[in-house]
Enzyme design. Structure first.
Site, PDB file in Angstrom:
ATOM      1  N   ASP A 111      -8.662  -0.630   2.391  1.00  0.00           N
ATOM      2  CA  ASP A 111      -8.702  -0.071   1.032  1.00  0.00           C
ATOM      3  C   ASP A 111      -9.974  -0.490   0.302  1.00  0.00           C
ATOM      4  O   ASP A 111     -10.599   0.313  -0.382  1.00  0.00           O
ATOM      5  CB  ASP A 111      -7.476  -0.531   0.225  1.00  0.00           C
ATOM      6  N   ASP A 146       0.842  -1.186   0.000  1.00  0.00           N
ATOM      7  CA  ASP A 146       0.000   0.000   0.000  1.00  0.00           C
ATOM      8  C   ASP A 146       0.884   1.245   0.000  1.00  0.00           C
ATOM      9  O   ASP A 146       1.676   1.450   0.911  1.00  0.00           O
ATOM     10  CB  ASP A 146      -0.876  -0.062   1.259  1.00  0.00           C
ATOM     11  N   THR A 184      -3.282   5.134  -3.828  1.00  0.00           N
ATOM     12  CA  THR A 184      -2.251   5.933  -3.157  1.00  0.00           C
ATOM     13  C   THR A 184      -0.910   5.825  -3.883  1.00  0.00           C
ATOM     14  O   THR A 184      -0.125   6.756  -3.858  1.00  0.00           O
ATOM     15  CB  THR A 184      -2.076   5.470  -1.706  1.00  0.00           C
ATOM     16  N   THR A 185      -0.666   4.668  -4.528  1.00  0.00           N
ATOM     17  CA  THR A 185       0.583   4.525  -5.298  1.00  0.00           C
ATOM     18  C   THR A 185       0.451   5.291  -6.610  1.00  0.00           C
ATOM     19  O   THR A 185       1.365   6.010  -7.020  1.00  0.00           O
ATOM     20  CB  THR A 185       0.867   3.041  -5.587  1.00  0.00           C
TER      21      THR A 185
END
Length: 533
Positions: free
Chosen positions: A401, A66, A99-100
């Site tokens: 997530d 994550d 988020t990446t």
């Protein structure tokens, strides 16, 4: 003396000589530092992305995929690089997933900005064009999106499992995705359908078993065992549950002092008074018909003593002690009862009712489960199991997530294809739009369009495919009008991604692009770093 005067900057009324070299250096240093952070998480993008093992100073080890977690734990000192860490945090708060992606996009945009700056384009011009391009990009994405109804459980599960597929626990996505969907749908309030508070979903982690044993509990789970002192009951049907915040133990003096007792009769009297005091409390509790007590942890003095546990066991009252302070709100919402702060306020209408409260052995420990709660609040509990602590922690993060993805869909009910399809489509449409614009803007927008290709490129690269061939083929398919063509990582070729059930919420993509652009514009505008003590 002449040499000294020559060294001073020439100052005329029209133009003063400014040292621009330093500003360029600072801008380059900022951009390079931020790009280094983006490159660090780039390899963990997508379903075939690698995982990172983070070892903290105190010997704790985290294995995760994550982006937000990785960046959060990184020791980043450079101020501009810190902005990228905050960027992934804000994406985590806004959408929960992607988020990446957001950091990788920001890194690619910065790379394009470097080349634009070296061509002598002014940072403000670049910044304004990026803003325009991001607004246009959001419009393009919205036009591509497919509307969705909350009753369409299949589509919700598809998007949750897409989010889970890039995680360490991807092989359990068939179990965790429906679980995430059901738990979010069970806490949605029909009167306020747009507001989902993920705090209403409590995740309890218990070591033992495998991730397959993870389950959704309609009720409450305590990661504690019931009090066994003096053989109290561990199973209670038709439970009447009280959540108490006072102590069932003899009162103490307010100040630290010692009482010297010289006489046995006085000693007996003290003990007798203590006993009567506790018995009086327990009689009041028993009188309301309460048979399960949840006792909040106490700092001042013991919440329960051996004596009070003995009498509670005699009165056939089940006790769960040391309930954390921050869990009280969740418990009272679930049980639909009120916390009781004083024995004088102990009344039957403040109790919660449940069909069954029992202690169950799980792995090497025990848990207390409350099921069949009457008029239960809109909350739910997920019991996560796993063979070791690292797996459990990662399962919890992945589940969070997935829950965020379902929450996004509840807030903004549109789905969009995954697998690099929207990015390539954006790149194509913005590229076409940049030809219409005049002057420097066109250049900047074209660079923005090129930067977006980093997502499909990285997806292909992480999956071990030939990135250049794949991205070229993708462009070709999109130019022929196949909007939803994307990279199918499992088959290693380009297919219609919507048919492969790879979907994500619109909110994840739009917020990723707007947040990344905002961050890049901010870094561009910085031309000096001033250290203050």
């Amino acid at each position: 003396m002449a040499a000294v005067t020559a060294a001073q900057p020439r100052s005329s009324k029209t133009e003063s000589y400014v040292d621009n070299k330093r500003k360029e250096d600072i801008r380059h240093a900022n951009i390079n530092a931020a790009r280094a952070v983006a490159d660090a998480v780039r390899t963990s993008l997508g379903p075939k992305g690698m995982d990172k093992m983070i070892s903290t100073a105190n010997g704790e080890v985290i294995i995760t995929n994550d982006g937000a977690t990785i960046l959060n734990k990184m020791e980043v000192l450079q101020p501009a690089a810190k902005m990228l860490v905050d960027l992934s945090k804000s994406q985590d708060a806004a959408a929960g997933d992607g988020t990446t992606t957001v950091v990788v996009i920001a890194g690619a945009l910065l790379k394009q900005c470097l080349s634009l700056l070296s061509h002598g384009i002014h940072p403000t011009v670049i910044s304004d064009s990026l803003h325009k391009a991001s607004i246009k990009a959001v419009d393009v994405l919205t036009a591509m999106a497919v509307p969705l109804e909350l009753s369409d459980r299949e589509s919700l599960i598809k998007s949750a499992s897409t989010s889970l597929n890039s995680k360490v626990v991807s092989q359990y996505s068939t179990l965790l995705a429906p679980l995430a969907v059901d738990s979010v749908l069970s806490v949605v309030d029909p009167e306020k359908p747009d507001l989902v508070d993920l705090r209403d979903i409590k995740i309890v982690k218990k070591l033992g078993g495998t991730v397959d044993d993870t389950e959704l509990v309609k009720g409450l789970v305590f990661d504690k065992k019931a009090s066994h002192a003096a053989g109290g009951p561990t199973r209670m049907e038709n439970a009447k549950i009280a959540v108490i915040q006072f102590q069932i133990s003899p009162p103490k003096t307010d100040i630290e002092q010692s009482i010297v007792v010289s006489d046995y009769t006085q000693m007996d009297r003290i003990l007798k008074e203590e006993r009567n005091y506790i018995l009086g409390m327990i009689k009041k509790i028993k009188a309301t018909g309460c048979n399960v007590l949840l006792i909040q942890k106490s700092i001042l003095r013991d919440a329960v003593t051996d004596l009070s546990l003995h009498y509670l066991a005699k009165a056939k009252i089940m006790v769960v002690k040391d309930v954390e302070r921050d869990e009280i709100e969740f418990i009272t919402n679930t049980l639909n009862c009120l916390p009781i702060a004083n024995i004088e306020h102990f009344r039957a209408e403040k109790l919660g009712h449940a069909d069954l409260v029992e202690e169950i052995s799980l792995g090497d420990g025990k848990i207390v489960k409350v099921t069949g709660i009457k008029n239960m609040g809109r909350t739910t509990t997920v019991l996560v199991r796993g063979s070791n602590q690292l797996v459990i922690d990662e399962a919890e993060r992945s589940l969070h997530d997935a829950l965020c993805v379902v929450r996004c869909l509840v807030n903004k009910r549109f789905l969009i294809a995954g697998g690099g399809a929207p990015e390539i489509e954006l790149s194509r449409q913005l590229g076409a739009w940049s030809k219409v614009l005049h002057g420097m803007e066109g250049y900047c927008v074209r660079s923005f369009a090129e930067a977006l290709e980093v997502i499909p490129y990285t997806l292909a690269e992480n999956a071990g495919l030939n990135p250049i061939a794949i991205v070229t083929e993708l462009r070709n398919r999109h130019a022929q009008g196949e909007i939803n063509a994307g990279i199918n990582v499992r088959k290693g070729q380009i297919t219609n991604i919507l048919e492969e059930n790879v979907v994500q919420p619109l909110l994840v993509s739009t917020s990723a692009i707007t947040l990344a652009t905002e961050c890049v514009r901010m870094i561009l505008k910085i031309d000096d770093i001033v250290n203050v003590r």
